[in-house]
Design an enzyme around this catalytic site. Structure first.
Site, PDB file in Angstrom:
ATOM      1  N   GLY A 134      -6.137  -2.017   3.850  1.00 26.36           N
ATOM      2  CA  GLY A 134      -5.093  -1.384   3.358  1.00 26.36           C
ATOM      3  C   GLY A 134      -4.026  -2.472   2.446  1.00 26.36           C
ATOM      4  O   GLY A 134      -4.481  -3.076   1.720  1.00 26.36           O
ATOM      5  N   MET A 135      -2.938  -2.683   3.210  1.00 30.81           N
ATOM      6  CA  MET A 135      -2.167  -3.667   2.778  1.00 30.81           C
ATOM      7  C   MET A 135      -1.591  -3.373   1.246  1.00 30.81           C
ATOM      8  O   MET A 135      -1.399  -4.096   0.351  1.00 30.81           O
ATOM      9  CB  MET A 135      -2.325  -5.064   2.623  1.00 30.81           C
ATOM     10  CG  MET A 135      -2.581  -5.483   4.188  1.00 30.81           C
ATOM     11  SD  MET A 135      -3.037  -7.237   4.537  1.00 30.81           S
ATOM     12  CE  MET A 135      -3.866  -7.650   3.291  1.00 30.81           C
ATOM     13  N   HIS A 136      -1.198  -2.098   1.045  1.00 34.43           N
ATOM     14  CA  HIS A 136      -0.818  -1.763  -0.423  1.00 34.43           C
ATOM     15  C   HIS A 136      -0.181  -0.196  -0.244  1.00 34.43           C
ATOM     16  O   HIS A 136       0.073   0.488   0.739  1.00 34.43           O
ATOM     17  CB  HIS A 136      -1.991  -1.603  -1.490  1.00 34.43           C
ATOM     18  CG  HIS A 136      -3.103  -0.540  -0.682  1.00 34.43           C
ATOM     19  ND1 HIS A 136      -4.068  -0.786  -0.387  1.00 34.43           N
ATOM     20  CD2 HIS A 136      -3.127   0.831  -1.226  1.00 34.43           C
ATOM     21  CE1 HIS A 136      -4.919   0.242  -0.006  1.00 34.43           C
ATOM     22  NE2 HIS A 136      -4.440   1.099  -0.526  1.00 34.43           N
ATOM     23  N   ALA A 137       0.219   0.122  -1.168  1.00 32.81           N
ATOM     24  CA  ALA A 137       1.192   1.647  -1.452  1.00 32.81           C
ATOM     25  C   ALA A 137       0.401   2.322  -2.691  1.00 32.81           C
ATOM     26  O   ALA A 137       0.065   1.471  -3.806  1.00 32.81           O
ATOM     27  CB  ALA A 137       2.844   1.547  -1.592  1.00 32.81           C
TER      28      ALA A 137
END
Length: 138
Positions: free
Chosen positions: A53-56
């Site tokens: 992930g590590m995102h929006a």
């Protein structure tokens, strides 16, 4: 109809589970999924210690299920953070727009299934936390 459990930054959706000679879960776009489905993908064989992930997403909404094993999701709205543990195949985490998310602690051969409201578009991703916070504060 879907059953919803609120968290601080999101909610969990329980989909039906039928027990027979095994278990069967199902989800329907208009009954259980709160958006039109445009993409489905899954994550498996994640190496130990991995952080995914590590995102929006600017526009995409998602529903994340852990079909096997368990995983921790860290949710962040730019002010508050929350950890949600997914470990039941019939319980999905709704991930709204503009929620930073990280998936950590993949355990017991975790398999994640993700249902998304849009096709893959790199332009929909915010991959730097500082830019995410700046966008949230506009």
């Amino acid at each position: 109809m879907r059953t919803i459990t609120k968290t601080k930054l999101s909610y969990l959706i329980n989909i039906p589970i039928i027990k027979d000679e095994g278990y069967l879960c199902f989800m329907e776009e208009s009954n259980h999924i709160p958006f039109k489905i445009k993409r489905v993908y899954y994550i498996f064989d994640t190496i130990g210690g991995a952080v995914r992930g590590m995102h929006a997403h600017k526009k995409t909404r998602q529903l994340i299920f852990c079909l096997q094993g368990s995983v921790d999701l860290i949710l962040d709205d730019g002010v508050k953070r929350e950890k949600v543990i997914l470990n039941k195949a019939n319980k999905g985490l709704f991930l709204d727009r503009m929620i930073w998310h990280e998936m950590i602690n993949f355990r017991d051969s975790a398999i994640l299934l993700v249902v998304a409201s849009d096709f893959f578009k790199e332009s929909d991703y915010i991959r730097k936390y500082e830019l995410f916070v700046k966008a949230k504060n506009k």
